[in-house]
Design a protein around this motif. Structure first.
Motif, PDB file in Angstrom:
ATOM      1  N   ALA A   1      69.588 -75.321 130.411  1.00  8.96           N
ATOM      2  CA  ALA A   1      70.882 -75.948 130.620  1.00  8.96           C
ATOM      3  C   ALA A   1      71.126 -77.116 129.687  1.00  8.96           C
ATOM      4  CB  ALA A   1      70.989 -76.422 132.066  1.00  8.96           C
TER       5      ALA A   1
ATOM      6  N   HIS B   1      74.049 -86.310 132.533  1.00  8.36           N
ATOM      7  CA  HIS B   1      73.257 -85.112 132.807  1.00  8.36           C
ATOM      8  C   HIS B   1      71.984 -85.476 133.561  1.00  8.36           C
ATOM      9  CE1 HIS B   1      71.562 -81.204 132.556  1.00  8.36           C
ATOM     10  NE2 HIS B   1      70.674 -81.491 131.621  1.00  8.36           N
TER      11      HIS B   1
ATOM     12  N   ASP C   1      63.176 -78.595 136.920  1.00  6.99           N
ATOM     13  CA  ASP C   1      64.397 -77.819 136.710  1.00  6.99           C
ATOM     14  C   ASP C   1      64.335 -77.120 135.361  1.00  6.99           C
ATOM     15  OD1 ASP C   1      66.853 -76.754 137.217  1.00  6.99           O
ATOM     16  OD2 ASP C   1      67.975 -78.625 137.061  1.00  6.99           O
TER      17      ASP C   1
ATOM     18  N   LYS D   1      68.530 -69.675 139.204  1.00  6.63           N
ATOM     19  CA  LYS D   1      67.607 -69.964 138.106  1.00  6.63           C
ATOM     20  C   LYS D   1      67.044 -68.668 137.520  1.00  6.63           C
ATOM     21  CE  LYS D   1      68.011 -74.407 138.375  1.00  6.63           C
ATOM     22  NZ  LYS D   1      68.734 -75.150 137.328  1.00  6.63           N
TER      23      LYS D   1
ATOM     24  N   CYS E   1      65.806 -76.362 132.121  1.00 10.41           N
ATOM     25  CA  CYS E   1      66.806 -77.202 131.458  1.00 10.41           C
ATOM     26  C   CYS E   1      66.414 -77.456 130.011  1.00 10.41           C
ATOM     27  CB  CYS E   1      66.913 -78.534 132.213  1.00 10.41           C
ATOM     28  SG  CYS E   1      68.005 -79.739 131.462  1.00 10.41           S
ATOM     29  N   ARG E   2      67.416 -77.518 129.149  1.00 11.04           N
ATOM     30  CA  ARG E   2      67.187 -77.827 127.738  1.00 11.04           C
ATOM     31  C   ARG E   2      67.148 -79.327 127.489  1.00 11.04           C
ATOM     32  NH1 ARG E   2      71.625 -75.426 124.099  1.00 11.04           N
ATOM     33  NH2 ARG E   2      72.801 -77.290 124.634  1.00 11.04           N
TER      34      ARG E   2
ATOM     35  N   HIS F   1      70.435 -84.453 137.510  1.00 11.51           N
ATOM     36  CA  HIS F   1      69.077 -84.134 137.962  1.00 11.51           C
ATOM     37  C   HIS F   1      68.657 -85.045 139.116  1.00 11.51           C
ATOM     38  CE1 HIS F   1      67.175 -81.340 134.826  1.00 11.51           C
ATOM     39  NE2 HIS F   1      68.488 -81.320 134.623  1.00 11.51           N
TER      40      HIS F   1
ATOM     41  N   HIS G   1      67.180 -85.840 128.108  1.00  8.90           N
ATOM     42  CA  HIS G   1      67.355 -86.760 129.218  1.00  8.90           C
ATOM     43  C   HIS G   1      67.009 -88.176 128.791  1.00  8.90           C
ATOM     44  CE1 HIS G   1      68.273 -84.018 132.527  1.00  8.90           C
ATOM     45  NE2 HIS G   1      67.433 -83.170 131.971  1.00  8.90           N
TER      46      HIS G   1
ATOM     47  N   HIS H   1      73.341 -75.127 138.435  1.00  9.58           N
ATOM     48  CA  HIS H   1      73.176 -75.925 137.225  1.00  9.58           C
ATOM     49  C   HIS H   1      73.966 -77.213 137.360  1.00  9.58           C
ATOM     50  CE1 HIS H   1      77.018 -74.021 136.382  1.00  9.58           C
ATOM     51  NE2 HIS H   1      77.216 -74.865 135.398  1.00  9.58           N
TER      52      HIS H   1
ATOM     53  N   TYR I   1      76.771 -80.754 140.179  1.00 10.88           N
ATOM     54  CA  TYR I   1      75.661 -79.807 140.335  1.00 10.88           C
ATOM     55  C   TYR I   1      76.096 -78.783 141.374  1.00 10.88           C
ATOM     56  CZ  TYR I   1      70.877 -78.478 139.283  1.00 10.88           C
ATOM     57  OH  TYR I   1      69.786 -77.807 138.796  1.00 10.88           O
TER      58      TYR I   1
ATOM     59  N   TYR J   1      73.600 -72.369 127.662  1.00 10.07           N
ATOM     60  CA  TYR J   1      72.249 -71.825 127.616  1.00 10.07           C
ATOM     61  C   TYR J   1      71.922 -71.206 126.263  1.00 10.07           C
ATOM     62  CZ  TYR J   1      72.364 -72.558 132.600  1.00 10.07           C
ATOM     63  OH  TYR J   1      72.468 -73.142 133.826  1.00 10.07           O
TER      64      TYR J   1
END
Length: 685
Positions: free
Chosen positions: A64, A113, A220, A196, A222-223, A117, A226, A134, A144, A74
């Motif tokens: 994500a 973002h 999670d 997921k 996720c791409r 989370h 962060h 997501h 979310y 994605y």
């Protein structure tokens, strides 16, 4: 340069180059420059210097992203394009590096973002039976998606926000991890995390490593990137709850979408909510009803505007000004039919490229017809109706034409997104050597529109094509290079800063969008100037050149209001319904103190109307203060009160909107002052 080396070079924005051991992180680079910079950095932007290098870390199709809500979030990134990475990312090849702080908008998206989370962490700790969808950042915050059979309540949202504060206080590190795709699928299947599982199966391939982010016990798919830790999510708020079907299909389970917002500081967040309150106060839909300007009638259908007398008066003023300016600037006014044969739209290409936005075909006795969604093919037919010489060019046709576009239910919004609207369309047919001067003149005209109607600031975007998506565009590569180059040169010569937006051009050519900034800092897309080499070719337009040969003109499309409806809606919100004197539907309200002062008030009314003012006399048998209050609620610029003293002196007691009682003054002086303000289109009283 190999993919991994002992020493790498880091190129910084100031032009300096630093040597580091391979594996150095952006945070360590920041520390080497300044501990203060390291503490202020949120995320890093890198671009490999070697075109053959790939992203640091195992081979993967990322999870994500931080800023999208569709399949693109994605998709794998171009490894050689600039991209955001965590401050803890090891750098194994030489790169260009930019450290982003709170001053950069992209850094705020990363914070948001990360806040998503934190939200998901809190939800699972409170409601462990919940399944995760997501959580992207948005322009105003984040959300979310969750699947939970039991609906969240307002009390639950309060608990979630409180738990988020605990997660932030724990200051858990955000750590990127990789694991084999099959291992990740096994784990998510064991937990029945069907969303997921879907994302991994659809957006990764066998043999890939998948990207995961961990903070504490929460993990999670996720791409990223962060912020370094949950403690960097300093100011946040859970705002509301909405429903959303899984994958947008009503046959699928309904998800619960929890929205929130996050900022770098509580002060910024408080300012954000103050802006929202101010935006609500200015909402054109509420003001339109309060001021009796327009309505949308259920019996007639959504997205169709009924202009009430006061709104219609403002519209007349807007349109009269526009027509007079067009004539002054060398345009000819034209009118074209509201509906035309489908054959016309097939020739123009709209039937293929634009069919989803048409209303349904109408079957008549001679052919199928379409309501027109734009005016350009009609103007082309007028041009083509008679021969043209190079001496005739440029030919400029302008029309305030009613057009119709099929907007889906749920997308319409007051005056701002409608199904039937009036476009202040113009089309300029010119030689190629004339096109840049015509584009420049259109930009000057657009600036004049914005300044006249009280907008002091605007931003410009240049929408270009995406050569990789060739099927979405008409014309040759050479045509597109000429068109984009022409628009760029005009903007550069005029010294207007602009941002290029690849892939946002119309199918027939690139465009310049001028986005005005309103009284509370919001951007609105209204004025546009477009280059078109496609339609002249499709309709085989010609002119006879100086050489006696036939040549094909090019076209410039331009709309400056954009649409009368949308521009009017923006005006309402910009002025919060308190229009300047020259635009106000009722410019002057008259209040006789008692019935015996009515004859003098009628005399004043006659003199004001003779001077060209729009006047409302309140002759009701009501108290003076009630009359003043009612006119004030209608945001009338001037209220004139008349009693014995005023009648004897041929004077008026003046109350100016926003300024209060201005005292008594001779009627002639007031008329002269107000006439001057109206003539100058002044924004002040």
């Amino acid at each position: 340069m190999s993919a991994l080396q002992d020493q790498i070079q880091v190129h910084l924005p100031d032009g300096s180059v630093k040597d580091f051991a391979a594996g150095v992180t952006p945070f360590q680079v920041a520390e080497s420059i300044s501990p203060r910079l390291a503490a202020a950095s949120v995320v890093a932007r890198i671009q490999p210097l070697d075109s053959n290098t790939t992203e640091t870390g195992p081979k993967e199709t990322p999870g994500a992203a931080a800023t999208s809500d569709d399949a693109a979030m994605y998709a794998a990134e171009d490894a050689n394009a600039p991209r955001l990475v965590d401050l803890a990312t090891p750098l194994t090849t030489s790169v260009k590096l930019q450290l982003l702080t709170e001053k950069d908008p992209d850094a705020l998206k990363v914070v948001r973002h990360s806040a998503a989370h934190v939200l998901a962490t809190a939800v699972l700790e409170l409601f462990p039976e919940t399944k995760l969808g997501h959580g992207p950042a948005t322009d105003s915050g984040f959300f979310y998606d969750f699947y939970r059979p039991t609906p969240f309540t307002p009390e639950d949202l309060e608990k979630i926000e409180k738990k988020m504060a605990e997660v932030v206080a724990r200051d858990e590190k955000f750590t990127r991890e990789y694991e084999p795709r099959e291992k990740g699928l096994h784990r998510f299947k064991a937990d029945n995390d069907f969303m997921k599982i879907h994302f991994i199966e659809r957006f990764t391939k066998e043999g890939d490593d998948i990207s995961l982010y961990r903070n504490g016990a929460f993990v999670d798919f996720c791409r990223g990137p962060h912020v370094p830790s949950t403690g960097r999510v300093k100011a946040f708020k859970v705002t509301n709850l909405a429903g959303a079907y899984w994958l947008g299909d009503e046959k699928n389970p309904q998800l619960q979408r929890v929205y929130g917002t996050a900022f770098f500081s509580k002060k910024e967040m408080d300012e954000h909510f103050a802006r929202l309150e101010e935006a609500a106060r200015r909402d054109h839909r509420a003001l339109g009803k309060q001021l009796d300007l327009f309505s949308i009638q259920d019996l007639a259908g959504p997205g169709l505007i009924f202009w009430h007398p006061k709104g219609a008066m403002i519209r007349k003023i807007m349109e009269d000004w526009m027509r007079e300016e067009c004539i002054r600037r060398g345009y000819d006014l034209v009118y074209t039919p509201h509906t035309m044969r489908v054959n016309l739209w097939q020739t123009s290409g709209h039937e293929g490229f634009y069919s989803a936005n048409f209303f349904t075909k109408m079957e008549l006795d001679d052919a199928d017809y379409r309501l027109k969604p734009m005016n350009c093919p009609g103007h082309i037919l007028i041009y083509k109706n008679s021969p043209k010489s190079y001496r005739d060019l440029p030919v400029r046709y302008a029309e305030l034409g009613n057009v119709y576009r099929y907007e889906r239910s749920g997308t319409m919004h007051g005056l701002l997104r409608v199904r039937g609207f009036t476009q202040d369309d113009a089309h300029i047919f010119c030689r190629r050597d004339q096109v840049e001067s015509e584009i420049a003149a259109c930009i000057d005209f657009a600036q004049s529109v914005l300044e006249t109607f009280g907008f002091k600031e605007f931003k410009v975007e240049l929408s270009s094509w995406d050569p990789k998506d060739r099927q979405s565009y008409a014309g040759s590569d050479a045509d597109w290079e000429l068109a984009i180059g022409s628009l760029e040169r005009v903007l550069q010569e005029k010294g207007i800063p602009y941002k290029e937006i690849p892939g946002e051009a119309a199918f027939y050519g690139p465009k310049i969008d001028m986005k005005l900034v309103d009284a509370i800092g919001r951007l609105w897309q209204l004025s546009t100037v477009q280059f078109d080499f496609n339609l002249p070719a499709r309709f085989e337009l010609e002119y006879v050149g100086e050489d006696g040969e036939r040549h094909q003109p090019v076209m410039v499309h331009r709309a400056l209001f954009g649409s009368v409806e949308r521009f009017f809606g923006v005006l309402i919100e910009h002025y919060a319904g308190a229009f300047p004197l020259w635009l106000a539907p009722i410019q002057i309200g008259l209040v006789p103190i008692s019935e015996r002062h009515l004859p003098y008030a009628q005399q004043v009314e006659a003199e004001l109307k003779k001077a060209g003012f729009r006047v409302e006399l309140d002759a009701r048998n009501e108290k003076m203060n009630a009359k003043i209050r009612d006119l004030t609620m209608q945001k009338v610029p001037y209220v004139l009160v008349m009693g014995d003293k005023e009648a004897e002196a041929n004077a008026v007691s003046v109350r100016a909107r926003g300024k209060g009682d201005q005292g008594s003054q001779p009627l002639a002086d007031f008329i002269a002052h107000a006439a001057k303000l109206a003539a100058e289109k002044s924004l002040e009283l």
